[in-house]
Design a protein around this motif. Structure first.
Motif, mmCIF file in Angstrom:
data_model
loop_
_atom_site.group_PDB
_atom_site.id
_atom_site.type_symbol
_atom_site.label_atom_id
_atom_site.label_comp_id
_atom_site.label_asym_id
_atom_site.label_seq_id
_atom_site.Cartn_x
_atom_site.Cartn_y
_atom_site.Cartn_z
ATOM 1 N N LEU A 111 1.271 6.948 -6.756
ATOM 2 C CA LEU A 111 0.271 7.973 -7.063
ATOM 3 C C LEU A 111 0.814 9.370 -6.807
ATOM 4 C CD1 LEU A 111 -2.987 6.383 -5.576
ATOM 5 C CD2 LEU A 111 -2.290 6.493 -7.975
ATOM 6 N N LYS A 112 1.516 9.546 -5.689
ATOM 7 C CA LYS A 112 2.014 10.876 -5.325
ATOM 8 C C LYS A 112 3.139 11.323 -6.245
ATOM 9 C CE LYS A 112 4.968 11.513 -2.075
ATOM 10 N NZ LYS A 112 5.687 11.571 -0.789
ATOM 11 N N ASN A 140 10.783 1.242 -2.557
ATOM 12 C CA ASN A 140 9.531 1.502 -3.273
ATOM 13 C C ASN A 140 9.630 1.076 -4.733
ATOM 14 O OD1 ASN A 140 8.064 2.621 -1.109
ATOM 15 N ND2 ASN A 140 9.041 4.609 -1.394
ATOM 16 N N PHE A 163 2.189 1.812 -3.423
ATOM 17 C CA PHE A 163 1.130 2.297 -4.311
ATOM 18 C C PHE A 163 0.866 3.777 -4.068
ATOM 19 C CE2 PHE A 163 -3.381 2.879 -5.488
ATOM 20 C CZ PHE A 163 -3.305 2.493 -6.818
ATOM 21 N N LYS A 164 0.874 4.213 -2.799
ATOM 22 C CA LYS A 164 0.679 5.632 -2.494
ATOM 23 C C LYS A 164 1.828 6.473 -3.035
ATOM 24 C CE LYS A 164 -0.031 5.173 1.948
ATOM 25 N NZ LYS A 164 -0.334 5.551 3.364
ATOM 26 N N PHE A 197 0.830 -1.199 0.000
ATOM 27 C CA PHE A 197 0.000 0.000 0.000
ATOM 28 C C PHE A 197 0.869 1.255 0.000
ATOM 29 C CE2 PHE A 197 -3.592 -2.693 1.402
ATOM 30 C CZ PHE A 197 -4.564 -2.214 0.532
ATOM 31 N N SER A 198 1.970 1.211 0.743
ATOM 32 C CA SER A 198 2.876 2.354 0.799
ATOM 33 C C SER A 198 3.483 2.623 -0.578
ATOM 34 C CB SER A 198 3.990 2.098 1.819
ATOM 35 O OG SER A 198 4.938 3.144 1.808
#
Length: 271
Positions: A64-65, A143, A60-61, A57-58
């Motif tokens: 997006l950012k 990441n 993926f965030k 989830f991290s």
């Protein structure tokens, strides 16, 4: 918003749709639920086995950012800010914080706090800022690594789907009407491979490569801030600071940058 990334994804969808719509008279052959489940479901399953849910989830965030929201790295602005802070520190160290804008980089804000509020010496400043840069470099790598790892799965599951389809096809050979079913059955079997190749090459691999490049740019910016704060502490001449920090950049970037020397007063120019 990064319109280049958005345009790239839109073109990926367009090219995929074009390939589907122009390759066969029967478009429904691409709507094979078995291939979708094997490729997408298998990729998600193995990703969950490889990484903690929180890390997925991290990542993926971050995707997006960094790729859609985060603005392009502005090296020129960072260098000009540091040069301006160096001038203020040479004139009045206590007035340094008032010269720092609210939208300044978080590492620059932290560095000024360590310098002004805590009064750390050069060695301690260097240790803290070096660890901050190293820690961010590790996080950027992790990441990007998530996407690099996940991008290897779809082609493999596409091959798995094709293999399952071929097994099912071979089981029917010898039965009545098998010759007429060979073509359609092989086409269906290869749809999973198509899904795997599209997912990996149009989406996951480009995302991992883009995040890797963005991570490199981020570390260059943080290294500039790190060295800039140390030189502010040493009260180096603003012209020297400017030229030294520009040395982190490629010749192409330096060529595009407008000169910051006009902001430095004539009485401070080097002899």
């Amino acid at each position: 918003m990064n319109f280049g990334v958005l345009l790239g994804f839109i073109l990926s969808f367009v090219i995929t749709a074009y390939a589907i719509l122009t390759s066969s008279d029967d478009k429904t052959v691409f709507l094979d639920e078995h291939g979708i489940i094997i490729v997408i479901g298998g990729t998600i399953t193995v990703a969950l086995l490889c990484f903690p849910v929180k890390q997925l989830f991290s990542s993926f965030k971050v995707f997006l950012k960094d790729m859609f929201i985060k603005q392009k790295v502005d090296y020129e602005k960072a260098i000009k800010t540091i040069v301006g802070l160096s001038e203020a520190y040479r004139l009045d160290p206590k007035n340094l914080r008032s010269k720092l804008s609210n939208d300044a980089h978080p590492l620059l804000k932290d560095g000024i706090t360590l310098l002004v509020d805590y009064g750390f010496n050069y060695e301690k400043l260097d240790d803290i800022l070096s660890n901050a840069v190293k820690g961010q470099k590790v996080r950027n790598h992790e990441n990007a690594k998530v996407w690099q790892t996940v991008s290897r799965f779809p082609p493999a599951f596409g091959l798995l789907g094709a293999t399952v389809g071929m097994i099912a096809l071979l089981q029917t050979i010898g039965s009545e009407g098998a010759q007429d079913r060979i073509g359609p059955a092989m086409a269906t079997a290869l749809v999973a491979t198509f899904y795997g190749l599209v997912l990996a090459n149009f989406f996951l691999i480009p995302i991992s490569e883009k995040l890797t490049e963005l991570g490199k740019e981020d570390i260059i910016l943080r290294s500039i801030i790190h060295e800039g704060i140390l030189m502010i502490h040493q009260k180096e001449h603003p012209l020297y600071i400017e030229e030294y920090l520009k040395s982190f950049l490629s010749p192409a970037i330096k060529k595009k940058m407008t000169s910051s020397k006009g902001s430095i007063s004539s009485d401070q120019k080097a002899a």
